[in-house]
Design a protein around this motif. Structure first.
Motif, PDB file in Angstrom:
ATOM      1  N   VAL A 178      45.005  26.313  41.162  1.00 14.23           N
ATOM      2  CA  VAL A 178      45.974  26.958  40.279  1.00 14.23           C
ATOM      3  C   VAL A 178      47.221  26.090  40.161  1.00 14.23           C
ATOM      4  CG1 VAL A 178      47.378  29.023  39.895  1.00 14.23           C
ATOM      5  CG2 VAL A 178      45.097  29.241  40.890  1.00 14.23           C
ATOM      6  N   GLN A 224      42.937  34.738  40.516  1.00 10.69           N
ATOM      7  CA  GLN A 224      43.453  33.386  40.702  1.00 10.69           C
ATOM      8  C   GLN A 224      42.387  32.334  40.401  1.00 10.69           C
ATOM      9  OE1 GLN A 224      46.933  32.393  42.045  1.00 10.69           O
ATOM     10  NE2 GLN A 224      46.900  34.193  40.715  1.00 10.69           N
ATOM     11  N   LEU A 227      42.231  31.973  36.749  1.00 12.68           N
ATOM     12  CA  LEU A 227      43.352  31.165  36.274  1.00 12.68           C
ATOM     13  C   LEU A 227      43.111  29.686  36.543  1.00 12.68           C
ATOM     14  CD1 LEU A 227      46.164  30.997  35.047  1.00 12.68           C
ATOM     15  CD2 LEU A 227      47.119  31.505  37.311  1.00 12.68           C
ATOM     16  N   GLN A 230      40.725  28.414  33.949  1.00 16.51           N
ATOM     17  CA  GLN A 230      41.409  28.215  32.669  1.00 16.51           C
ATOM     18  C   GLN A 230      42.194  26.908  32.662  1.00 16.51           C
ATOM     19  OE1 GLN A 230      43.854  31.693  32.033  1.00 16.51           O
ATOM     20  NE2 GLN A 230      42.122  33.090  32.299  1.00 16.51           N
TER      21      GLN A 230
END
Length: 243
Positions: A178, A224, A227, A230
């Motif tokens: 992240v 998380q 994320l 992504q």
């Protein structure tokens, strides 16, 4: 440096950007206030050892110790971990991998150095801490193997048998994955390529019944991981620009 009274509610990377290592140290102190004196002493000793071993190490734009503090704070605050052995191992999770000779106080081949360094940790912090650190310590790279493939296989195998080590490694992965957007230069793409294939591995590990975290925490970690995926996609899946 004057630190804000709302430090305990700030996101960790915001603390890092605005207040650096001093801010993270203070946030760590706030997180462990509720522990007993003996437990705080163990945690402080582990932090000071980690800070000494990694004193010259850098992580992109920051001192490496910032990463270690975030891994520990994340477990304390977001994962609700109150097991001091696990937090100690989190602070020291890279000590044997990165500084075995300094930790062991001597030279020798990589395997013997690793065992000697783990023995030092066992003597100072207990056998369980050493076992947890061993589970998250990467073996020496085999030049005949793909480095990333070897890393993925090691992660899956070592965490299979150590549920609490999963918690440490997931916090480490979150900070790396992240947090990849806080890196600069070639490290951004190389980190995304290294960590992206591990997302499904961690999804499986975190949802297992024997992973010792509350269901709400597991859902937070899965968010998380979404994320992280992504961000990896944004880095690696950019369409080619026409000539």
């Amino acid at each position: 440096m004057e630190l804000p009274p709302y430090l305990a509610s700030m996101p960790m990377h915001a603390i890092t950007e605005m207040h650096g290592e001093a801010g993270l140290r203070e946030r760590f102190r706030l997180e462990i206030e509720g522990f007993g004196a003996a437990e705080r002493q163990r945690l402080d000793e582990a932090f000071h050892l980690a800070a000494r071993l990694h004193r010259d190490d850098r992580r992109s734009r920051e001192p490496y110790v910032n990463h270690l503090l975030r891994v520990a704070i994340r477990m304390l605050h977001h994962y609700q971990v109150r097991d001091v052995d696990v937090i100690v191992a989190g602070l020291l999770h890279d000590a044997v991998e990165d500084h075995p000779a300094e930790l062991a106080g001597g030279g020798g081949d990589a395997e013997n150095l690793t065992e000697a360094a783990l023995a030092v940790l066992a003597g100072r912090f207990g056998v369980r801490v050493a076992r947890l650190v061993a589970a998250v310590t990467n073996p020496p790279w085999d030049p005949g193997r793909d480095r990333y493939e070897q890393y993925r296989e090691h992660v899956a195998a070592s965490l299979e048998r150590e549920p609490w080590a999963r918690v440490i490694k997931i916090s480490d992965f979150t900070d790396n994955g992240v947090g990849v957007i806080h890196s600069v230069g070639p490290k951004v793409e190389s980190s995304a390529r290294k960590y992206r294939p591990l997302v499904p591995v961690y999804r499986d590990l975190v949802t297992r019944a024997d992973t010792p975290l509350p269901e709400a925490v597991k859902r937070h970690i899965l968010d998380q991981l979404d994320l992280a995926e992504q961000r990896f996609s944004a880095i690696l899946d950019q369409p080619a620009h026409p000539a």
